[in-house]
Enzyme design. Structure first.
Site, PDB file in Angstrom:
ATOM      1  N   ASN A   6       0.834  -1.294   0.144  1.00  0.00           N
ATOM      2  CA  ASN A   6      -0.011   0.219  -0.083  1.00  0.00           C
ATOM      3  C   ASN A   6       0.763   1.226   0.055  1.00  0.00           C
ATOM      4  O   ASN A   6       1.766   1.466   1.062  1.00  0.00           O
ATOM      5  CB  ASN A   6      -0.802  -0.009   1.391  1.00  0.00           C
ATOM      6  CG  ASN A   6      -1.400   1.292   1.692  1.00  0.00           C
ATOM      7  OD1 ASN A   6      -1.557   2.228   1.049  1.00  0.00           O
ATOM      8  ND2 ASN A   6      -1.730   1.278   3.217  1.00  0.00           N
ATOM      9  N   LYS A   8       0.089   4.391   0.586  1.00  0.00           N
ATOM     10  CA  LYS A   8      -0.356   5.274   1.303  1.00  0.00           C
ATOM     11  C   LYS A   8      -0.660   6.562   0.547  1.00  0.00           C
ATOM     12  O   LYS A   8      -0.802   6.589  -0.793  1.00  0.00           O
ATOM     13  CB  LYS A   8       0.387   5.651   2.609  1.00  0.00           C
ATOM     14  CG  LYS A   8       0.541   4.030   3.254  1.00  0.00           C
ATOM     15  CD  LYS A   8       1.158   4.272   4.489  1.00  0.00           C
ATOM     16  CE  LYS A   8       0.932   2.831   5.316  1.00  0.00           C
ATOM     17  NZ  LYS A   8       1.697   2.604   6.729  1.00  0.00           N
ATOM     18  N   HIS A  93      -7.500   0.298   7.604  1.00  0.00           N
ATOM     19  CA  HIS A  93      -6.083   0.526   8.009  1.00  0.00           C
ATOM     20  C   HIS A  93      -6.131   1.373   9.184  1.00  0.00           C
ATOM     21  O   HIS A  93      -7.043   2.363   9.327  1.00  0.00           O
ATOM     22  CB  HIS A  93      -5.400   1.053   6.715  1.00  0.00           C
ATOM     23  CG  HIS A  93      -3.861   1.164   6.980  1.00  0.00           C
ATOM     24  ND1 HIS A  93      -3.380   2.074   7.918  1.00  0.00           N
ATOM     25  CD2 HIS A  93      -2.938   0.309   6.636  1.00  0.00           C
ATOM     26  CE1 HIS A  93      -2.031   1.585   8.199  1.00  0.00           C
ATOM     27  NE2 HIS A  93      -1.733   0.848   7.137  1.00  0.00           N
ATOM     28  N   GLU A  95      -4.488   3.776  10.229  1.00  0.00           N
ATOM     29  CA  GLU A  95      -4.120   5.044   9.820  1.00  0.00           C
ATOM     30  C   GLU A  95      -5.731   5.809   9.667  1.00  0.00           C
ATOM     31  O   GLU A  95      -5.836   6.821   9.928  1.00  0.00           O
ATOM     32  CB  GLU A  95      -3.407   5.313   8.696  1.00  0.00           C
ATOM     33  CG  GLU A  95      -1.834   5.296   9.284  1.00  0.00           C
ATOM     34  CD  GLU A  95      -0.904   4.669   8.276  1.00  0.00           C
ATOM     35  OE1 GLU A  95      -1.191   4.775   7.026  1.00  0.00           O
ATOM     36  OE2 GLU A  95       0.112   4.209   8.648  1.00  0.00           O
ATOM     37  N   GLU A 165      -2.015  -6.056  11.359  1.00  0.00           N
ATOM     38  CA  GLU A 165      -1.065  -5.010  11.528  1.00  0.00           C
ATOM     39  C   GLU A 165      -1.217  -4.340  12.697  1.00  0.00           C
ATOM     40  O   GLU A 165      -2.022  -3.386  13.021  1.00  0.00           O
ATOM     41  CB  GLU A 165      -1.328  -3.878  10.296  1.00  0.00           C
ATOM     42  CG  GLU A 165      -1.476  -4.825   9.010  1.00  0.00           C
ATOM     43  CD  GLU A 165      -1.121  -3.549   7.802  1.00  0.00           C
ATOM     44  OE1 GLU A 165      -0.254  -3.764   7.023  1.00  0.00           O
ATOM     45  OE2 GLU A 165      -1.891  -2.584   7.929  1.00  0.00           O
ATOM     46  N   GLY A 171       5.231   1.876  10.516  1.00  0.00           N
ATOM     47  CA  GLY A 171       5.967   3.254  10.241  1.00  0.00           C
ATOM     48  C   GLY A 171       7.330   3.340  10.625  1.00  0.00           C
ATOM     49  O   GLY A 171       7.755   2.417  11.623  1.00  0.00           O
ATOM     50  N   SER A 211       6.367  -2.959   9.523  1.00  0.00           N
ATOM     51  CA  SER A 211       7.815  -3.068   9.258  1.00  0.00           C
ATOM     52  C   SER A 211       8.344  -4.174   8.611  1.00  0.00           C
ATOM     53  O   SER A 211       9.393  -4.593   9.230  1.00  0.00           O
ATOM     54  CB  SER A 211       8.150  -2.804  10.725  1.00  0.00           C
ATOM     55  OG  SER A 211       7.891  -1.451  11.067  1.00  0.00           O
TER      56      SER A 211
HETATM   57  P1  PGA Z   1       5.082  -0.363   7.065  1.00  0.00           P
HETATM   58  O1  PGA Z   1       3.541  -0.081   6.986  1.00  0.00           O
HETATM   59  O2  PGA Z   1       5.528  -1.350   6.515  1.00  0.00           O
HETATM   60  O3  PGA Z   1       5.829   1.086   6.718  1.00  0.00           O
HETATM   61  O4  PGA Z   1       5.426  -0.381   8.805  1.00  0.00           O
HETATM   62  C1  PGA Z   1       2.791  -1.202   7.027  1.00  0.00           C
HETATM   63  C2  PGA Z   1       1.205  -0.766   6.669  1.00  0.00           C
HETATM   64  O5  PGA Z   1       0.855   0.135   7.270  1.00  0.00           O
HETATM   65  O6  PGA Z   1       0.769  -1.654   6.095  1.00  0.00           O
END
Ligand code: PGA
Length: 259
Positions: A6, A8, A93, A95, A165, A171, A211
């Site tokens: 993704n 984002k 998600h 976020e 997640e 992040g 991550s």
């Molecule tokens: P990240 O994001 O791999 O940058 O930690 C994962 C996600 O939000 O799906």
């Protein structure tokens, strides 16, 4: 096995085209026989990467609204997303839950809209750090899963994927979850799906995200009930996304069927 990314709120149209062309140049299409690959760009760039669809990569959107059409400024429907070339619809998600007021109940309505439109709903679940510290994160994630899938029928379950997640693992500056915690949560999600949907629940892919990078991908893949990886910032670089797909492909070739 599944692997996707993704983007984002990242990438211009030109950068999206560049990403797609690196994938096409670098990836051997034979990987698609063992690895299901998907890319979820911002909706502004979806049409820029449509060539990936013919190549064998599924495309997605990061969010939808549950109504089919109407006066909902700023929103897109599942039907519009499918019409524009998406076959995966990411929903819930963290976020979106944290910053845009998404709840388990709005997630459930969006999941229903996505599967009704014939798309695959990629449902994101995961606990916050506060919940993790209570030690009760497995039942918490089971509860999120139960509500998110509450409007889906068993026959629609083949169009549902789950991504675990944990928000604290996502992040810049975060550490990935511990493999033993991932194992426990994925098992908990699987049990919840089987409890609700019987044997159909056994077939729902459960991906890990947070991550993930080229160095830890194999470790996550080797955990029971981890059916794939959902990669964020590491895969913004198309070379690294290709590398991650190749790691998954090698894992499948080396270990599948031997466990
Ligand atoms: P990240 O994001 O791999 O940058 O930690 C994962 C996600 O939000 O799906």
């Amino acid at each position: 096995m599944y692997v996707g990314t993704n983007w984002k709120m990242n990438k211009s149209c030109a950068e999206a085209r560049q990403f797609a062309s690196v994938l096409r140049d670098r990836l051997n299409p034979s990987v698609f026989s063992t690895v299901s690959v998907f890319v979820i760009p911002p909706v502004t760039a979806l049409t820029q990467v449509l060539q990936l669809k013919e190549f064998g990569v599924r495309l997605g959107v990061q969010n939808i609204f549950w109504e089919a059409s109407g006066a909902y400024t700023g929103e897109i429907s599942a039907i519009q997303a499918v019409d524009a070339g998406a076959s995966v619809i990411e929903i819930g998600h963290s976020e979106r839950r944290e910053m845009f007021g998404e709840t388990d109940y709005t997630v459930a309505r969006k999941v229903k809209a996505a599967v009704d439109a014939g798309a695959t709903a990629l449902i994101c679940v995961g606990e916050t750090w506060d919940v993790y510290q209570t030690g009760r994160f497995v039942p918490f994630v089971q509860g999120q899963t139960a509500i998110a899938t509450s409007l889906v029928t068993a026959s629609q379950l083949s169009n549902v994927w789950i991504a675990y997640e944990p928000t604290w693992a996502i992040g810049e500056g975060s550490d990935p979850a511990q493999p033993h915690d991932v194992r426990d949560v994925h098992r908990g999600i699987r049990q919840e799906l089987e409890y609700r949907f019987g044997h159909k629940g056994s077939g729902v892919p459960i991906l890990y995200g947070g991550s993930v990078d080229g160095s830890n991908a194999t470790e996550f893949l080797s955990i029971d009930d981890v059916d794939g990886l959902f990669v964020g910032r590491y895969a913004l670089d198309p070379e690294r996304f290709v590398e991650t797909i190749e790691v998954v492909n090698r894992y499948v070739a080396n270990y599948a069927g031997t466990a």
